[in-house]
Write an enzyme that holds these catalytic residues in place. Sequence first.
Site, mmCIF file in Angstrom:
data_model
loop_
_atom_site.group_PDB
_atom_site.id
_atom_site.type_symbol
_atom_site.label_atom_id
_atom_site.label_comp_id
_atom_site.label_asym_id
_atom_site.label_seq_id
_atom_site.Cartn_x
_atom_site.Cartn_y
_atom_site.Cartn_z
ATOM 1 N N HIS A 196 18.611 5.098 7.001
ATOM 2 C CA HIS A 196 19.615 4.285 7.690
ATOM 3 C C HIS A 196 21.027 4.794 7.363
ATOM 4 C CE1 HIS A 196 16.235 1.240 7.084
ATOM 5 N NE2 HIS A 196 16.345 1.284 8.397
ATOM 6 N N SER B 95 11.106 1.659 5.467
ATOM 7 C CA SER B 95 11.135 0.368 4.762
ATOM 8 C C SER B 95 9.731 -0.033 4.332
ATOM 9 C CB SER B 95 11.725 -0.711 5.666
ATOM 10 O OG SER B 95 12.990 -0.303 6.138
HETATM 11 P P1 AMP Z 1 14.151 0.303 11.149
HETATM 12 O O1 AMP Z 1 15.023 -0.518 10.256
HETATM 13 O O2 AMP Z 1 12.920 0.815 10.479
HETATM 14 O O3 AMP Z 1 13.887 -0.372 12.469
HETATM 15 O O4 AMP Z 1 14.988 1.611 11.484
HETATM 16 C C1 AMP Z 1 16.272 1.527 12.026
HETATM 17 C C2 AMP Z 1 16.684 2.892 12.489
HETATM 18 O O5 AMP Z 1 16.655 3.805 11.393
HETATM 19 C C3 AMP Z 1 15.731 3.454 13.561
HETATM 20 O O6 AMP Z 1 16.485 4.122 14.551
HETATM 21 C C4 AMP Z 1 14.894 4.415 12.765
HETATM 22 O O7 AMP Z 1 14.375 5.493 13.537
HETATM 23 C C5 AMP Z 1 15.885 4.926 11.754
HETATM 24 N N1 AMP Z 1 15.188 5.462 10.581
HETATM 25 C C6 AMP Z 1 14.250 4.843 9.831
HETATM 26 N N2 AMP Z 1 13.778 5.674 8.874
HETATM 27 C C7 AMP Z 1 14.434 6.849 9.040
HETATM 28 C C8 AMP Z 1 14.391 8.111 8.371
HETATM 29 N N3 AMP Z 1 13.578 8.328 7.343
HETATM 30 N N4 AMP Z 1 15.192 9.088 8.813
HETATM 31 C C9 AMP Z 1 16.027 8.878 9.869
HETATM 32 N N5 AMP Z 1 16.121 7.707 10.535
HETATM 33 C C10 AMP Z 1 15.328 6.718 10.134
#
Ligand code: AMP
Length: 282
Positions: free
Chosen positions: A33, A192
């Site tokens: 993030h 997460s």
């Molecule tokens: P989430 O909170 O899991 O819904 O993720 C929020 C944003 O962060 C989404 O656009 C995900 O693709 C991005 N994201 C989550 N994990 C990663 C990671 N390891 N590398 C890059 N972006 C990420």
Amino acid sequence: MQVLHTKKEVREFRQKCQTLGLVPTMGALHNGHKSLMQESLANNSHTLVSIFVNPTQFSPNEDFSTYPRNLQKDLEFCESIGVSAAFAPNIEEIYPLDSHTQSTSARDETTLNPPHTMGYILEGFSRPSHFAGVLQVVLKLLCLTSPTRAYFGKKDAQQVLLIQKMVRDFFLPIEIVPCEIVRDTDGLALSSRNVYLSKKERENALCIPKCINLIHSQIQNGVTNVGTLQAMAEQNLQEVKLEYARFYSHTLQPLQEVQKGESIFLIAARVGKTRLIDNLWC
Ligand code: AMP
């Protein structure tokens, strides 16, 4: 850093921003993030991080109620990175009570069906209602915040491609910026949900990034036959319960041969009770 909870506060905040970068998240923030936030900070006068665990993208058998939540820690994380504001709404702010039925309208609102060709394969095959929920909440956030740019991780490859498609299909004047995958020191893509993994499960999960590295080097060495590469991947993913390990084009068409710069290799697998996804843009 401003902490916003209501749509009214978001609209007032938006008025002050020349250009706005939106980083939508479900919280439990990590360095994946952070890289999205940094990308936004570098290219916009203001950066807004939304923190909202969206109920409509979870199926009834999924982990909505147990999804890791720690708002205080997340706000400190955002503050330490220097973003302008965090938007942490409650469910009713995003899915208001229906004035007629007084029930939460989340499951009975105008919704978006993802395109058939892209929305019901891979993640959409095992989770058929998932992308409708993702597009619903992302469209709400885009309409509410009117960002100049919105940042999404390539880790959720199908998600970012579907969001780009939605933005094109609805002529939204917003740039969707796909950001590189951030990995832990052992190679596992940050997520997460990694907190669910036991030590042993985490060790087993490492076959996923190892497989991605192997496929990457095979492609560098000139192997482009998808059948050959997929068979090799399956051989190397035996410590996890593999759901898929497949190549698709950037428009999510199946491929016979890797087209350099236009292909994605996507993996989904279960490790114990945890479902992990990872991919290689190649
Ligand atoms: P989430 O909170 O899991 O819904 O993720 C929020 C944003 O962060 C989404 O656009 C995900 O693709 C991005 N994201 C989550 N994990 C990663 C990671 N390891 N590398 C890059 N972006 C990420």
